[in-house]
Enzyme design. Sequence first.
Site, PDB file in Angstrom:
ATOM      1  N   ASP A  67       0.820  -1.214   0.000  1.00  0.00           N
ATOM      2  CA  ASP A  67       0.000   0.000   0.000  1.00  0.00           C
ATOM      3  C   ASP A  67       0.852   1.262   0.000  1.00  0.00           C
ATOM      4  O   ASP A  67       2.074   1.214   0.157  1.00  0.00           O
ATOM      5  CB  ASP A  67      -0.959  -0.010   1.208  1.00  0.00           C
ATOM      6  N   ASP A 136      -7.411  -2.556  14.576  1.00  0.00           N
ATOM      7  CA  ASP A 136      -8.807  -2.895  14.266  1.00  0.00           C
ATOM      8  C   ASP A 136      -8.869  -4.123  13.340  1.00  0.00           C
ATOM      9  O   ASP A 136      -9.903  -4.424  12.770  1.00  0.00           O
ATOM     10  CB  ASP A 136      -9.514  -1.696  13.604  1.00  0.00           C
ATOM     11  N   HIS A 138      -7.086  -4.509  10.567  1.00  0.00           N
ATOM     12  CA  HIS A 138      -6.870  -4.250   9.133  1.00  0.00           C
ATOM     13  C   HIS A 138      -5.546  -4.854   8.676  1.00  0.00           C
ATOM     14  O   HIS A 138      -4.589  -4.970   9.436  1.00  0.00           O
ATOM     15  CB  HIS A 138      -6.993  -2.759   8.794  1.00  0.00           C
ATOM     16  N   GLU A 143      -9.572  -1.699   5.606  1.00  0.00           N
ATOM     17  CA  GLU A 143     -10.204  -1.385   6.884  1.00  0.00           C
ATOM     18  C   GLU A 143     -11.445  -2.246   7.078  1.00  0.00           C
ATOM     19  O   GLU A 143     -11.999  -2.770   6.104  1.00  0.00           O
ATOM     20  CB  GLU A 143     -10.616   0.097   6.888  1.00  0.00           C
TER      21      GLU A 143
HETATM   22  C1  GLP Z   1      -0.493   0.514   8.617  1.00  0.00           C
HETATM   23  C2  GLP Z   1      -0.101  -0.342   7.404  1.00  0.00           C
HETATM   24  C3  GLP Z   1      -0.339  -1.825   7.656  1.00  0.00           C
HETATM   25  C4  GLP Z   1       0.238  -2.218   9.002  1.00  0.00           C
HETATM   26  C5  GLP Z   1      -0.440  -1.438  10.088  1.00  0.00           C
HETATM   27  C6  GLP Z   1       0.001  -1.816  11.489  1.00  0.00           C
HETATM   28  O1  GLP Z   1      -1.831   0.816   8.641  1.00  0.00           O
HETATM   29  N1  GLP Z   1      -0.811   0.049   6.231  1.00  0.00           N
HETATM   30  O2  GLP Z   1       0.245  -2.572   6.603  1.00  0.00           O
HETATM   31  O3  GLP Z   1       0.074  -3.598   9.210  1.00  0.00           O
HETATM   32  O4  GLP Z   1      -0.139  -0.060   9.868  1.00  0.00           O
HETATM   33  O5  GLP Z   1       1.152  -1.134  11.830  1.00  0.00           O
HETATM   34  P1  GLP Z   1       2.044  -1.436  13.083  1.00  0.00           P
HETATM   35  O6  GLP Z   1       2.870  -2.618  12.736  1.00  0.00           O
HETATM   36  O7  GLP Z   1       2.870  -0.182  13.238  1.00  0.00           O
HETATM   37  O8  GLP Z   1       1.140  -1.666  14.251  1.00  0.00           O
END
Ligand code: GLP
Length: 250
Positions: A67, A136, A138, A143
């Site tokens: 992404d 959440d 995702h 989402e």
């Molecule tokens: C962002 C990214 C996701 C990632 C998520 C969780 O939203 N788009 O790919 O998994 O953050 O991030 P973290 O690992 O910092 O909790």
Amino acid sequence: MRVYKTADYAAMSRQAANIITSLVVLKPACVLGLATGSTPVGTYEQLIAWNQEGYLSFSQVTTVNLDEYLGLPGTHDQSYRYFMDHNLFDHVDIDKARTNVPNGMAGDVAQECRRYDKLVESLGGADLQLLGMGHDGHIAFNEPCDHFPVGTHLVELDPMTIQANARFFDNDPAKVPTKALTMGIGTILSAKRLLMVVSGGDKAEILARALLGPVTPAVPASALQLHRDVTVVADEAALGVYLQQGGQVC
Ligand code: GLP
């Protein structure tokens, strides 16, 4: 699904790096699907160390990232292109021309989404897709919603995700982009193998729902239950609720 329990974040990172390394050693010209967020950073650090020590080479590897924020150029220090360059690509022997991240500056967003799907398809899909998971549930920027999006698409970020990611934007949610381009759940499930890394007790509840609860777009990571080759590497804290509910680990 294999679920590996590790003592802590460092052990989780090392285990995930081991799994990725085994693939790259067996198939040097593989396609790696990569992820951003803070969770995979330790995995990338370990891969960099092993690459610099000569244990594995990325010289033939192609990468596809999940992404990108809409409206951030690759030079912006919070863009996911910049994140990948600084946390992995600039430190290993990869050919940058073979690293792919959706273009957050594309003039025609729909066309960019189609281009990205075709690119992933033309590569034969990822041999392994690395994933983190949001609070959440995702994955990438899919989402919670009422359906599983299939291909790469434009999303409006949830207030919870904007809040969580504000720490990278001077702790100011107003600076976080509100939209992003993301692979869909269908694109993610088209990878031959999935590897999800999860760390911390703050994700224990949602991880249990993703792995043991019903498959529902309200918890996007629950879609992993539909894939035949999934490995989850999570630390003890993240697995707390999963283990209480009878979840099995390797
Ligand atoms: C962002 C990214 C996701 C990632 C998520 C969780 O939203 N788009 O790919 O998994 O953050 O991030 P973290 O690992 O910092 O909790």
